[in-house]
Motif scaffolding. Structure first.
Motif, mmCIF file in Angstrom:
data_model
loop_
_atom_site.group_PDB
_atom_site.id
_atom_site.type_symbol
_atom_site.label_atom_id
_atom_site.label_comp_id
_atom_site.label_asym_id
_atom_site.label_seq_id
_atom_site.Cartn_x
_atom_site.Cartn_y
_atom_site.Cartn_z
ATOM 1 N N UNK A 1 -9.024 7.777 7.067
ATOM 2 C CA UNK A 1 -8.596 6.884 5.981
ATOM 3 C C UNK A 1 -8.969 5.440 6.286
ATOM 4 N N UNK A 2 -8.800 5.044 7.536
ATOM 5 C CA UNK A 2 -9.110 3.670 7.920
ATOM 6 C C UNK A 2 -10.610 3.386 7.785
ATOM 7 N N UNK A 3 -11.423 4.381 8.130
ATOM 8 C CA UNK A 3 -12.875 4.206 8.035
ATOM 9 C C UNK A 3 -13.417 4.594 6.658
ATOM 10 N N UNK A 4 -12.483 4.926 5.734
ATOM 11 C CA UNK A 4 -12.824 5.280 4.344
ATOM 12 C C UNK A 4 -13.812 6.451 4.303
ATOM 13 N N UNK A 5 -13.525 7.451 5.146
ATOM 14 C CA UNK A 5 -14.380 8.629 5.212
ATOM 15 C C UNK A 5 -13.786 9.821 4.456
ATOM 16 N N UNK A 6 -12.670 9.616 3.755
ATOM 17 C CA UNK A 6 -12.049 10.696 2.996
ATOM 18 C C UNK A 6 -12.570 10.661 1.565
ATOM 19 N N UNK A 7 -13.221 11.721 1.148
ATOM 20 C CA UNK A 7 -13.744 11.791 -0.219
ATOM 21 C C UNK A 7 -13.355 13.116 -0.849
ATOM 22 N N UNK A 8 -12.787 13.133 -2.069
ATOM 23 C CA UNK A 8 -12.283 11.940 -2.762
ATOM 24 C C UNK A 8 -10.927 11.546 -2.187
ATOM 25 N N UNK A 9 -10.592 10.296 -2.293
ATOM 26 C CA UNK A 9 -9.289 9.867 -1.791
ATOM 27 C C UNK A 9 -8.794 8.682 -2.596
ATOM 28 N N UNK A 10 -7.489 8.532 -2.635
ATOM 29 C CA UNK A 10 -6.863 7.376 -3.273
ATOM 30 C C UNK A 10 -5.922 6.773 -2.249
ATOM 31 N N UNK A 11 -6.391 5.729 -1.590
ATOM 32 C CA UNK A 11 -5.612 5.147 -0.503
ATOM 33 C C UNK A 11 -4.439 4.348 -1.038
ATOM 34 N N UNK A 12 -4.570 3.778 -2.263
ATOM 35 C CA UNK A 12 -3.460 3.033 -2.836
ATOM 36 C C UNK A 12 -3.167 1.768 -2.056
ATOM 37 N N UNK A 13 -1.936 1.318 -2.127
ATOM 38 C CA UNK A 13 -1.546 0.049 -1.495
ATOM 39 C C UNK A 13 -1.161 0.292 -0.040
ATOM 40 N N UNK A 14 -2.174 0.534 0.779
ATOM 41 C CA UNK A 14 -1.940 0.867 2.186
ATOM 42 C C UNK A 14 -2.373 -0.293 3.068
ATOM 43 N N UNK A 15 -1.615 -0.548 4.125
ATOM 44 C CA UNK A 15 -2.060 -1.511 5.129
ATOM 45 C C UNK A 15 -2.057 -0.805 6.484
ATOM 46 N N UNK A 16 -3.070 -1.080 7.289
ATOM 47 C CA UNK A 16 -3.196 -0.403 8.578
ATOM 48 C C UNK A 16 -2.555 -1.233 9.680
ATOM 49 N N UNK A 17 -1.308 -1.580 9.424
ATOM 50 C CA UNK A 17 -0.466 -2.254 10.411
ATOM 51 C C UNK A 17 0.965 -1.895 10.084
ATOM 52 N N UNK A 18 1.859 -2.048 11.047
ATOM 53 C CA UNK A 18 3.256 -1.668 10.848
ATOM 54 C C UNK A 18 4.120 -2.925 10.886
ATOM 55 N N UNK A 19 4.747 -3.229 9.753
ATOM 56 C CA UNK A 19 5.573 -4.431 9.653
ATOM 57 C C UNK A 19 6.968 -4.121 10.187
ATOM 58 N N UNK A 20 7.426 -4.935 11.119
ATOM 59 C CA UNK A 20 8.752 -4.735 11.686
ATOM 60 C C UNK A 20 9.815 -5.303 10.743
ATOM 61 N N UNK A 21 10.992 -4.687 10.698
ATOM 62 C CA UNK A 21 12.052 -5.190 9.812
ATOM 63 C C UNK A 21 12.616 -6.517 10.310
ATOM 64 N N UNK A 22 13.145 -7.298 9.390
ATOM 65 C CA UNK A 22 13.704 -8.607 9.752
ATOM 66 C C UNK A 22 15.151 -8.497 10.242
ATOM 67 N N UNK A 23 15.784 -7.369 10.009
ATOM 68 C CA UNK A 23 17.174 -7.217 10.428
ATOM 69 C C UNK A 23 17.257 -7.104 11.945
#
Length: 245
Positions: A147-169
């Motif tokens: 998915x990161x290298x966009x080698x999946x066909x057909x694919x719908x990656x949507x609103x994806x980010x290849x990082x993990x956001x830590x919670x603010x709590x």
């Protein structure tokens, strides 16, 4: 795809208690769905049923608890025919699926992190997964890398980010002898408090505050697994209010 064997593995972390993590289905009624329900892991699997109702293939297995703790958890699903090994954080559960079929027929797309809206009642009531996944592997294919290298066909990656956001709590851990004391607000006729908590202990004091001018106090505690609120007011006849849930 028509498979006799499947191996699916991934790691996840989330603060949400509901969410579909993986889904696939076929025209003949076969399906496999991995999801969180009430912070527990649920695997739903059907290798096939018949219209007469004599063969009913739906199988549902639940494992784990409190998986919405925003810690990494690992899952491995190993299937050989009707024999399944479901491993969550190194705890393996073995079971056999219902029905008489051994092959999993998936003719539609396989989705990770949710399921497509199909118009069926089962699809619109389920939430998509919200959180982080890594090391997604499906039958030898590294889905995360593809998915990161966009080698999946057909694919719908949507609103994806290849990082993990830590919670603010920022959580606070109490060890049964510790407590946190903060200054009150003088000349205020309003008392308001809100918090999230998790504990294995059936009893314990959560919040306590004295009112100014010896007007009473408020106490929130757990007693045998139930949360109770006690309000003591010294200047009225009915001077104690108890609420339990």
């Amino acid at each position: 795809m028509k498979t006799l064997k499947d191996v699916i593995s991934l790691k996840f972390k989330t603060s949400e208690s509901e969410g579909v993590m993986f889904h696939g289905e076929g025209q003949q009624g076969d399906y496999i769905t991995l999801e969180l329900k009430k912070a527990k892991l649920v695997l739903n699997l059907n290798l096939g049923s018949n219209q007469l109702g004599s063969i009913y293939g739906h199988t549902s297995v639940m494992t784990g608890s409190l998986l919405d703790d925003h810690h990494w958890h690992s899952i491995i699903i190993e299937r050989h025919g009707r024999n399944i090994n479901l491993t969550l954080d190194r705890h393996m559960q073995h079971f056999r699926t219902n029905g008489e079929f051994d092959y999993l027929d998936l003719d539609y797309e396989i989705t990770f992190g949710g399921m497509p809206f199909s118009g069926k009642p089962s699809s619109n009531s389920r939430k998509n997964f919200k959180g982080c996944m890594e090391s997604i592997n499906y039958n030898g294919n590294n889905i995360t890398d593809l998915a990161k290298r966009k080698k999946l066909e057909p694919s719908n990656v949507g609103n994806l980010s290849f990082s993990c956001v830590e919670p603010h709590t920022v959580p606070v851990f109490f060890n049964a002898t510790s407590y946190l004391e903060v200054p009150g607000r003088p000349s205020q006729d309003l008392f308001s408090v809100s918090f999230l908590f998790r504990t294995w202990n059936p009893s314990g004091l959560l919040v306590f505050s004295n009112f100014a001018d010896d007007l009473g106090n408020v106490e929130i505690d757990i007693n045998e697994g139930k949360v109770s609120v006690h309000i003591n007011v010294t200047q009225v006849k009915k001077n104690r209010i108890d609420i339990s849930s």
